[in-house]
Motif scaffolding. Sequence first.
Motif: not given
Length: 332
Positions: A114, A100, A283
Motif C-alpha cells: 500500500g 494496490y 508483496y
Amino acid sequence: MSRVLVIFIVLVSVSAVSAGKKGAYDAASTNYNVLSPLGSGQERVLCLARGSCNQKILTCPKECPHRKPQMNKKEKACFIDCSSKCEVTCKWRIANCNGYGSLCYDPRFVGGDGVMFYFHGNKDGNFAIVSDENLQINAHFIGTRPAGRTRDFTWVQAFSVMFDTHNLVIAAKKVSSWDDSVDSLVVRWNGEEVEVPTGGEAEWRINLEEREVVVERTDVRNNVRVTVSGIVQMDIKVRPIGKEEDRVHNYQLPEDDVFAHLETQFKFFSLSDLVEGVLGKTYRPGYVSPVKTGVPMPMMGGEDKYQTLSLFSPLCNACRFQGKPGPGVAKY
C-alpha cells in the motif's frame, strides 16, 4: 472383491487429478458455460467448477447486468465467481492508479504493502517489475531528458510477461498525434502479433496444457484485461501525454511523439515469499518499504538490481525466474 475395486477406483481418480490437467470440473472461478440472458438483459451462467457451486446457475444483478459492458468507464461489470465463493459482484474493469499493485504516470507505483513510490529507471531501459520462480514481468521504459535536467522523465511503454516457456507482450505504439478513435495497443504471443477482436466476446484466448491466457477488451479501444490463469491479472490502458500535461510538468516533448504509455494495475495469484522485482518485492511477507514517506516524490532505488539486458531477458542481479522464456520480438 468389491473392496479391492473401490480402492482401485479411488487410486485412479487421485492419479487423474494429480496429473495436473484442467478437467471439465476444475475448481476455477471462471469455469462456466454462458446461458441465455433474462428478459431484463441480466446475463447468466452455469457453473462447472468442482465443489459446492457445481451446476448452479448464477445471475448478474440489475446494478451490473453484463460481464463485459461497452461503456466500461461508466458501468461496472458483473464478475462471476464459480469457486467456493459461488457469488456475483459488481466491479470496475479498469486500472485504479491509486490501488494496490498499480503502475502509472512518470512511473509511480503503489506496492502490495500500500506504500506509494516512484522508480524512474532510465529511457530505453528495461527493468524487472516482478521476478519469481515461474513469473517474470519486464517493463520497457521510454523517456526524454530536457536540457539542464539530471534525470530522465520516463514512462512504461511495454511489458513482457514470461511464464512457463511462454512470452506475452503488451505494448503501446509510438504515436505522433493522439486520436481516441485509433487503437494504439499491440499484443504479441510468443513473438507473433495477435488481433484482439472488437466484436462478440471481444477477446483473444489460448488454452495451454498448464493454464489459459486471455486478453479481453474492456473498452472499444486501448483498454484490455490480461489474465494468465493462476498467475496474474493485469488491467491496462494506453494513454498519451497531453499538451497541457506537457506544459504543466515541463516535459518539453518533441512535436512528433506523444509518448503513448501504459497505465496498469496488477493482481497476483501465486507469488512466493521470496518474490523479487521493483514491484514484486513489496508483496513479500513482512516487507518494510525503505522509501521516505511524507515527501512529494518518495523514490525507490534498485536500478542496478533490476535492470535487464532486454525486454525479453529474465536475467538481472536479483532475478529469480526459473522458466525458459518464449521467443522474443522486435525491439521496443
